[in-house]
Write a protein that holds these residues in place. Structure first.
Motif, short mmCIF file in Angstrom:
data_model
loop_
_atom_site.label_atom_id
_atom_site.label_comp_id
_atom_site.label_asym_id
_atom_site.label_seq_id
_atom_site.Cartn_x
_atom_site.Cartn_y
_atom_site.Cartn_z
N ASP A 184 0.84 -1.19 0.00
CA ASP A 184 0.00 0.00 0.00
C ASP A 184 0.88 1.25 0.00
OD1 ASP A 184 -1.77 2.17 0.72
OD2 ASP A 184 -3.16 0.66 1.49
N MET A 185 0.64 2.12 -0.96
CA MET A 185 1.45 3.34 -1.08
C MET A 185 1.27 4.26 0.13
SD MET A 185 1.02 4.08 -5.18
CE MET A 185 1.20 5.81 -4.91
N ARG A 186 0.18 4.11 0.87
CA ARG A 186 -0.08 4.96 2.04
C ARG A 186 0.28 4.26 3.34
NH1 ARG A 186 -5.98 7.17 1.34
NH2 ARG A 186 -5.35 8.34 3.18
N ARG A 187 1.10 3.22 3.29
CA ARG A 187 1.38 2.43 4.49
C ARG A 187 2.00 3.26 5.61
NH1 ARG A 187 6.22 -0.86 1.69
NH2 ARG A 187 7.93 0.48 2.36
N ASP A 188 2.87 4.20 5.28
CA ASP A 188 3.48 5.02 6.33
C ASP A 188 2.44 5.91 7.01
OD1 ASP A 188 5.96 3.89 5.79
OD2 ASP A 188 6.55 5.50 4.42
N ASN A 244 3.31 -7.25 5.33
CA ASN A 244 2.73 -8.36 4.58
C ASN A 244 2.59 -7.97 3.10
OD1 ASN A 244 1.50 -10.87 4.12
ND2 ASN A 244 -0.52 -10.08 4.62
N LYS A 245 2.32 -8.95 2.28
CA LYS A 245 2.09 -8.78 0.84
C LYS A 245 3.36 -8.41 0.08
CE LYS A 245 -2.72 -7.53 1.55
NZ LYS A 245 -3.79 -6.58 1.27
N ILE A 246 4.50 -8.92 0.55
CA ILE A 246 5.76 -8.62 -0.15
C ILE A 246 5.79 -9.26 -1.53
CG2 ILE A 246 7.08 -8.25 1.96
CD1 ILE A 246 8.28 -11.09 1.48
N ALA A 294 18.09 -5.83 17.99
CA ALA A 294 16.74 -6.28 18.32
C ALA A 294 15.87 -6.29 17.06
CB ALA A 294 16.11 -5.37 19.37
N VAL A 295 15.02 -7.29 16.95
CA VAL A 295 14.10 -7.40 15.81
C VAL A 295 13.11 -6.25 15.86
CG1 VAL A 295 12.29 -8.79 14.74
CG2 VAL A 295 14.28 -9.92 15.74
N ARG A 296 12.96 -5.55 14.75
CA ARG A 296 12.00 -4.44 14.66
C ARG A 296 10.96 -4.68 13.57
NH1 ARG A 296 12.34 -3.24 19.33
NH2 ARG A 296 14.18 -2.21 20.04
N GLN A 297 11.37 -5.32 12.46
CA GLN A 297 10.47 -5.51 11.33
C GLN A 297 10.65 -6.90 10.74
OE1 GLN A 297 11.45 -2.46 8.49
NE2 GLN A 297 10.84 -0.81 9.84
N VAL A 298 9.53 -7.44 10.25
CA VAL A 298 9.56 -8.71 9.53
C VAL A 298 8.76 -8.49 8.25
CG1 VAL A 298 9.03 -11.18 9.60
CG2 VAL A 298 9.57 -9.98 11.72
N TRP A 299 9.30 -8.98 7.14
CA TRP A 299 8.67 -8.84 5.83
C TRP A 299 8.22 -10.22 5.38
CZ3 TRP A 299 8.54 -4.03 3.18
CH2 TRP A 299 9.15 -2.97 3.89
N ILE A 300 6.90 -10.37 5.13
CA ILE A 300 6.32 -11.68 4.82
C ILE A 300 5.32 -11.60 3.67
CG2 ILE A 300 6.54 -12.40 7.25
CD1 ILE A 300 3.41 -12.15 7.36
N SER A 301 4.92 -12.77 3.20
CA SER A 301 3.78 -12.91 2.30
C SER A 301 2.90 -14.01 2.90
CB SER A 301 4.20 -13.30 0.88
OG SER A 301 3.06 -13.65 0.12
#
Length: 145
Positions: free
Chosen positions: A40-44, A69-71, A87-94
């Motif tokens: 989503d372009m508006r995710r931020d 999500n939706k990578i 420390a883990v801050r972000q995870v990128w998944i589908s």
């Protein structure tokens, strides 16, 4: 875990009070898992809106794990991103393609272990098994599936 993200981005701030009891659950969380549509372009903008609501209900200082999500729509690979301290801050998944799910499980476990360690607690290193009575109940919290 409570799913509030879906309606928060569309919820005018004057209506937040109407959903206060639902949102109050977030204040007692050990870890907030913030699911974000990576494509989503508006995710931020949406992330800022969710964070503003969290601050408004007194949950702004709770630890968060950002899950993008939706990578698959962006042709990205699953990954974990860490801060300068490791420390883990972000995870990128589908989720649709079941890619990165193990990374997400690892990240959640690591963040909860870190929090428990700071409180002087520890998690067992062996898999946790639920009693048959717990597994069979619908909606039982904490049941592994």
């Amino acid at each position: 875990m409570a799913d509030t993200v879906g309606f928060i981005r569309e919820l005018p701030h004057e209506l937040v009070a109407a959903f206060q009891s639902t949102l109050q659950e977030a204040r007692s969380a050990q870890l907030l898992v913030h699911l974000i549509d990576a494509a989503d372009m508006r995710r931020d903008e949406y992330t800022e809106q969710v964070n503003a609501v969290l601050v408004e209900i007194g949950a702004g200082a709770l630890p968060q794990l950002l899950v993008y999500n939706k990578i698959d729509r962006l042709e990205l690979e699953p990954r974990i991103e860490r801060d300068a301290a490791g420390a883990v801050r972000q995870v990128w998944i589908s989720a649709a393609q079941s890619r990165g799910i193990e990374l997400l499980k690892e990240a959640i476990t690591e963040r909860l272990e870190l929090r428990a360690s700071a409180a002087g607690c520890s998690f067992p290193r062996r898999p946790v098994r639920c009693a048959p009575a717990v597994r069979g109940r619908r909606g039982a919290r904490g049941a592994h599936r």
